[in-house]
Each structure stands twice: as C-alpha cells, then as structure tokens.
Scaffold this motif. Sequence first.
Motif, PDB file in Angstrom:
ATOM      1  N   ILE A 291       0.828  -1.212   0.000  1.00  0.00           N
ATOM      2  CA  ILE A 291       0.000   0.000   0.000  1.00  0.00           C
ATOM      3  C   ILE A 291       0.860   1.259   0.000  1.00  0.00           C
ATOM      4  CG2 ILE A 291      -1.631   1.361   1.371  1.00  0.00           C
ATOM      5  CD1 ILE A 291      -2.871  -1.294   2.294  1.00  0.00           C
ATOM      6  N   THR A 292       1.858   1.308   0.890  1.00  0.00           N
ATOM      7  CA  THR A 292       2.679   2.517   0.994  1.00  0.00           C
ATOM      8  C   THR A 292       3.503   2.758  -0.269  1.00  0.00           C
ATOM      9  OG1 THR A 292       4.379   1.201   2.134  1.00  0.00           O
ATOM     10  CG2 THR A 292       2.832   2.429   3.498  1.00  0.00           C
ATOM     11  N   THR A 293       4.007   1.668  -0.877  1.00  0.00           N
ATOM     12  CA  THR A 293       4.810   1.825  -2.084  1.00  0.00           C
ATOM     13  C   THR A 293       3.963   2.307  -3.255  1.00  0.00           C
ATOM     14  OG1 THR A 293       6.243   0.034  -1.336  1.00  0.00           O
ATOM     15  CG2 THR A 293       6.434   0.689  -3.633  1.00  0.00           C
ATOM     16  N   THR A 294       2.769   1.773  -3.373  1.00  0.00           N
ATOM     17  CA  THR A 294       1.878   2.204  -4.446  1.00  0.00           C
ATOM     18  C   THR A 294       1.522   3.685  -4.302  1.00  0.00           C
ATOM     19  OG1 THR A 294       0.954  -0.034  -4.597  1.00  0.00           O
ATOM     20  CG2 THR A 294      -0.307   1.748  -5.602  1.00  0.00           C
ATOM     21  N   LEU A 295       1.274   4.112  -3.084  1.00  0.00           N
ATOM     22  CA  LEU A 295       0.964   5.525  -2.865  1.00  0.00           C
ATOM     23  C   LEU A 295       2.164   6.411  -3.195  1.00  0.00           C
ATOM     24  CD1 LEU A 295      -1.063   5.354   0.482  1.00  0.00           C
ATOM     25  CD2 LEU A 295      -1.938   5.766  -1.832  1.00  0.00           C
ATOM     26  N   TYR A 296       3.372   5.941  -2.837  1.00  0.00           N
ATOM     27  CA  TYR A 296       4.585   6.722  -3.104  1.00  0.00           C
ATOM     28  C   TYR A 296       4.792   6.933  -4.604  1.00  0.00           C
ATOM     29  CZ  TYR A 296       9.582   6.917  -4.285  1.00  0.00           C
ATOM     30  OH  TYR A 296      10.784   7.208  -4.865  1.00  0.00           O
ATOM     31  N   THR A 297       4.465   5.909  -5.391  1.00  0.00           N
ATOM     32  CA  THR A 297       4.694   5.983  -6.831  1.00  0.00           C
ATOM     33  C   THR A 297       3.849   7.065  -7.484  1.00  0.00           C
ATOM     34  OG1 THR A 297       5.103   3.603  -6.769  1.00  0.00           O
ATOM     35  CG2 THR A 297       4.818   4.576  -8.932  1.00  0.00           C
ATOM     36  N   PHE A 298       2.713   7.382  -6.867  1.00  0.00           N
ATOM     37  CA  PHE A 298       1.870   8.437  -7.411  1.00  0.00           C
ATOM     38  C   PHE A 298       2.582   9.782  -7.469  1.00  0.00           C
ATOM     39  CE2 PHE A 298      -2.700   7.711  -7.985  1.00  0.00           C
ATOM     40  CZ  PHE A 298      -2.763   6.354  -7.728  1.00  0.00           C
ATOM     41  N   VAL A 299       3.494  10.010  -6.552  1.00  0.00           N
ATOM     42  CA  VAL A 299       3.921  11.375  -6.279  1.00  0.00           C
ATOM     43  C   VAL A 299       4.942  11.909  -7.270  1.00  0.00           C
ATOM     44  CG1 VAL A 299       4.913  12.913  -4.543  1.00  0.00           C
ATOM     45  CG2 VAL A 299       3.426  11.021  -3.841  1.00  0.00           C
ATOM     46  N   GLY A 300       6.090  11.208  -7.420  1.00  0.00           N
ATOM     47  CA  GLY A 300       7.219  11.837  -8.094  1.00  0.00           C
ATOM     48  C   GLY A 300       7.532  11.392  -9.505  1.00  0.00           C
ATOM     49  N   GLY A 301       6.878  10.348 -10.026  1.00  0.00           N
ATOM     50  CA  GLY A 301       7.185   9.892 -11.371  1.00  0.00           C
ATOM     51  C   GLY A 301       8.586   9.298 -11.486  1.00  0.00           C
ATOM     52  N   ILE A 302       9.085   9.169 -12.716  1.00  0.00           N
ATOM     53  CA  ILE A 302      10.352   8.493 -12.970  1.00  0.00           C
ATOM     54  C   ILE A 302      11.544   9.259 -12.402  1.00  0.00           C
ATOM     55  CG2 ILE A 302      10.659   9.560 -15.232  1.00  0.00           C
ATOM     56  CD1 ILE A 302      11.606   5.951 -14.209  1.00  0.00           C
ATOM     57  N   VAL A 303      11.490  10.594 -12.366  1.00  0.00           N
ATOM     58  CA  VAL A 303      12.633  11.358 -11.870  1.00  0.00           C
ATOM     59  C   VAL A 303      12.832  11.120 -10.374  1.00  0.00           C
ATOM     60  CG1 VAL A 303      11.272  13.452 -11.471  1.00  0.00           C
ATOM     61  CG2 VAL A 303      13.747  13.611 -11.796  1.00  0.00           C
ATOM     62  N   ALA A 304      11.735  11.053  -9.613  1.00  0.00           N
ATOM     63  CA  ALA A 304      11.847  10.744  -8.185  1.00  0.00           C
ATOM     64  C   ALA A 304      12.308   9.308  -7.979  1.00  0.00           C
ATOM     65  CB  ALA A 304      10.503  10.970  -7.492  1.00  0.00           C
ATOM     66  N   VAL A 305      11.838   8.409  -8.837  1.00  0.00           N
ATOM     67  CA  VAL A 305      12.262   7.013  -8.752  1.00  0.00           C
ATOM     68  C   VAL A 305      13.775   6.902  -8.932  1.00  0.00           C
ATOM     69  CG1 VAL A 305      12.188   4.804 -10.001  1.00  0.00           C
ATOM     70  CG2 VAL A 305      10.066   5.999  -9.450  1.00  0.00           C
ATOM     71  N   ILE A 306      14.302   7.595  -9.924  1.00  0.00           N
ATOM     72  CA  ILE A 306      15.739   7.508 -10.220  1.00  0.00           C
ATOM     73  C   ILE A 306      16.571   8.116  -9.096  1.00  0.00           C
ATOM     74  CG2 ILE A 306      17.528   8.413 -11.753  1.00  0.00           C
ATOM     75  CD1 ILE A 306      15.558   7.965 -14.087  1.00  0.00           C
ATOM     76  N   TRP A 307      16.169   9.280  -8.612  1.00  0.00           N
ATOM     77  CA  TRP A 307      16.907   9.898  -7.500  1.00  0.00           C
ATOM     78  C   TRP A 307      16.858   9.029  -6.245  1.00  0.00           C
ATOM     79  CZ3 TRP A 307      20.472  13.469  -6.924  1.00  0.00           C
ATOM     80  CH2 TRP A 307      20.650  14.429  -7.925  1.00  0.00           C
ATOM     81  N   THR A 308      15.697   8.463  -5.956  1.00  0.00           N
ATOM     82  CA  THR A 308      15.569   7.599  -4.780  1.00  0.00           C
ATOM     83  C   THR A 308      16.409   6.348  -4.944  1.00  0.00           C
ATOM     84  OG1 THR A 308      13.310   8.410  -4.489  1.00  0.00           O
ATOM     85  CG2 THR A 308      13.932   6.450  -3.254  1.00  0.00           C
ATOM     86  N   ASP A 309      16.399   5.765  -6.145  1.00  0.00           N
ATOM     87  CA  ASP A 309      17.251   4.603  -6.428  1.00  0.00           C
ATOM     88  C   ASP A 309      18.708   4.913  -6.108  1.00  0.00           C
ATOM     89  OD1 ASP A 309      15.361   2.823  -7.209  1.00  0.00           O
ATOM     90  OD2 ASP A 309      15.655   3.066  -9.354  1.00  0.00           O
ATOM     91  N   ALA A 310      19.177   6.060  -6.593  1.00  0.00           N
ATOM     92  CA  ALA A 310      20.586   6.417  -6.422  1.00  0.00           C
ATOM     93  C   ALA A 310      20.945   6.618  -4.946  1.00  0.00           C
ATOM     94  CB  ALA A 310      20.895   7.683  -7.219  1.00  0.00           C
ATOM     95  N   ILE A 311      20.120   7.358  -4.226  1.00  0.00           N
ATOM     96  CA  ILE A 311      20.406   7.640  -2.821  1.00  0.00           C
ATOM     97  C   ILE A 311      20.377   6.361  -1.992  1.00  0.00           C
ATOM     98  CG2 ILE A 311      19.551   8.811  -0.751  1.00  0.00           C
ATOM     99  CD1 ILE A 311      18.531  11.031  -2.633  1.00  0.00           C
ATOM    100  N   GLN A 312      19.356   5.548  -2.193  1.00  0.00           N
ATOM    101  CA  GLN A 312      19.234   4.331  -1.396  1.00  0.00           C
ATOM    102  C   GLN A 312      20.295   3.301  -1.761  1.00  0.00           C
ATOM    103  OE1 GLN A 312      17.480   4.217   1.193  1.00  0.00           O
ATOM    104  NE2 GLN A 312      16.535   6.197   0.787  1.00  0.00           N
TER     105      GLN A 312
END
Length: 494
Positions: A143-164
Amino acid sequence: MAIGLAFWRRSRSVEGFTAAERNLPGWLLGISIIGAYVSSISFLALPGKAFASDWNSWVFSLSLPIATWISVKWFLPFYRASRHVSAYTHLEDRFGPWARAYASLCYLLTQLARVGTVTYLTALPMAVLLDWDIRWVIILTGITTTLYTFVGGIVAVIWTDAIQTVILVTGALVCLALLVFGLPEGPGQLFALAAEHGKFSLGSFGLTFTASTFWVVLVYGLVINLQNFGVDQNFVQRYHTAKSDAEARKSLWLGGLLYVPISAVFFFIGTALFCYYTAYSGSLPEEYRLPGKSDSVFPYFIVTVLPPGLTGLLIASVFAAAMSTISSNLNSSATVILKDYYQRYFRPEATERQKMRVLYLTTIVVGFLGTGIALAMISVRSALDAWWTLAGVFGGGMLGLFLLGFLSRRTSSRAAVAAVSAGVVVILWMSLSPSWTGSLAGLRSPFHSFLIIVFGTAAILLVGFLVTVLGAGGTSRRAPRPDAPGSDFRGLDN
C-alpha cells in the motif's frame, strides 16, 4: 516521500512522469541502474543463497560486462534514435500489432513477479524486527509503495534509487566488517571455515544442462541481462531520461560494471554469516537452518547482533530501497499500459488529463496484483530461485523476438509468428513437464529451470532464421532502423 514531493511539479505531465523531460546526468542514471539490481533481492536473497550453498549464483554477475558492451554498442543507439518511450513500439513497425502486444504482455507478467518478490523480501526483516505477521507487513508495504509511486514519477524514482543504493551498499560493508572481525579467531577463521565447506565454489564446470553449473548460470545471466538492457521497459525508459547519448552510455557502463563487485559483497556476507553461525553454533535458532529459511538469516543477524542505531538504519534503507525498486517497476508498467494499450487501441488522441488518469489507475492495479504475488511467495524455498524461474517463464522469449527483428531485415511477420510459437512451446514444455507423472513422465524436461529462457530464446531465433532462409517468410514489414544514427549495426542478412 520527500523526494517524490520535491519532484511533484516535474512529474505532472506524461513526459515528466515517464521520461523526466530527458534531462538527467549519466552518473545519476548509472547509480539508479545499480539500484535496479541492488533491491531487496540482492540485499537479502543473495546472502541467503550463499549461506545455504555457495557462490554459484554469483556467476550471473560475471555476464554483465558482456551484456553491457553489446547494449552500449547496439541497443542503446537504437532506442535513443527512436525516441519512443515504450520499448515495444518498434516491434509493431517490424512485425505488426501482435508482436507489440505479445512482448508488452510478457513484460507486464515479469514485472508482477518482480514486484511480488521484492515486496516479500522487504517484509522478511520487518516481520522479524516487529514480530508481526508477515502477511500484514506485505500488505502495508504494498500500500505505501503504491501511494509513493503516485507522487514523483520516474525522476523521483531515479533519484531515490541512487540515494538508497549508496546507503544500502554502505550498510552492507559495515555489516560485512562486523561479521569478519566478529569471529572468535578473526578473519582467518572465516576463510578456513569457508574453504572447509566449499562455500566459495562457483559450481561445477562440467558440460551438463541438468544442474546449475557455472556454464548454465553464465549463459542464463547473459540472456537475462541482454533482456534487461534490450527489451526491459524499466531500463529502456532510463535510456530516454539521459540528457545526451554520451551520458546514456556512461550510465550503462557505470551500472553494468559496478554491480559485479557490489554483488560479490552480498555473497561474501552470506558466506560470512555461515561462518559466524558455525563458530557461534548456538546463536542461530534451528528453524533458520531449515530448507527455505536461508533468506531470513541476514534479517535475523541485523536485528539481534547489530547495534540498535545501525539496525534501524539498515531496516529503513532496505525498506526504502525496495520502495524505490517497486515504484520503478510500477512506473514502467503503467507507462507500457498507457503507450502500448490505452493509446494504441482505445484513445490515440487522449488528452493529457486522461493519460495521467490512466497512469495513476494502472499504478494502483499493478501494485495490488504484485502484493498478491508477494503473499503467495511466503511458502517458497528460495526467493532468488523463485524469481529467476518466474523471470525465465514470463520472459516468454521477448529477447528472441527482439533479436530476430534486430538481426534480420528479411524476417516477416509470418516467420516471426512461427518462431514465437516454437519458443512458447519450448518454454511451456520446460516449465510444466517436470511435474508430469504416469504415462507422461518420460516426456519430462531434463534441463535445469534456468535454461527455460535460454532455450526459448534460441528456439525463436533458430526457427525464425530457418523459415526466412527457406523463403516461407512472406513480405517483411518496415525494418526498425537498426542502422539508426549512432549505431554501426547493419543486420546479418544485408
């Protein structure tokens, strides 16, 4: 969530949500590619595999440099020149609508399996730490991951991937240091125990196809990684987010080469865990030594041995890394459904608002289905083996179809249909026949399950080339520009 909110404005359009306005640097994309590999599958399943057996599965990583070179030389220029965000648009140009639908459907099934595997592996340490029912942890994670995906799109995904990725690798190195120097007799005891039990073995070098030998895993890894770089929407979508061709090449080399030593760290953690709990034999409950429980050993070590502050950091980083990986899969799956189904068959002239609505809705649906698969994986013996098998089955010969059109301009749609049909038959036989009994027992596949996607891909290529050579291919559709600017590929039959 904070990163997602920071990029909310840049992701409110389809171009921003799916391609990050094509303006990201190569170093960031390269680290995000590593993050696509270093999910909870790597962080928990690789140590679990090494704890239970040896380093045979690490051979998968050794195929990455070869796959990276092929991808940089041919696949990347091809996709960058096309500018199509969907990895499957060109298949329709080459073979017709059926090819695009077939490949995109296979991709969606593969992503559902991946989302389920990552969600399940993320829930393992959380269930151990909080002493919660793992099923509720899986549901809350989904549930939390699905909600998170709504917010930032691919650019947020890529930045989060890099930081984590940076946080995860740092945490893994700290854990490894504590394991190595925490043995009663020091680091030397680790290597002595590991050598005594054959824990550093890369597997048999014999030429057999019935077991997970060095060569079987190497070939499997090469095919899977070529599929990742060649026809996986999750990777192809990243190609289009780079601000230049040079930055895109840099990202592939960075991601492809760095994962080899990083994956070795996770396997070494598994070996060190085996030696640690061999030296301290009474410290690990017997239930964790049972078959199918090896994926839980590293989480147990994290929550029982590490200092509280470090434990919290690692648990949080595993959870966050899984969220970024899952959100990337959800984002790419939503993009495929929008481009390859909604806009192709239902509303080609859809408005921006309608397209964003589809992206949001399909994100929810894929997240729900992936959570269901994670619940079904609770009873599996090894999450890594389950994921690799599902990836091979659901891959459905996507790479074979792509390579058939990429390598031969003369292969027609009819030839491709015959080739894919042969590949599907091989995949179904190898997937289903091991459970056959009675009169069908003699027809069981003797081959290891890792070879499903290898033989499926090979069958598509061989049958496709054979039908083409025999002149039964008919008239080919327009070729997908294998000689696009920046590529020196000209096809094998020109």
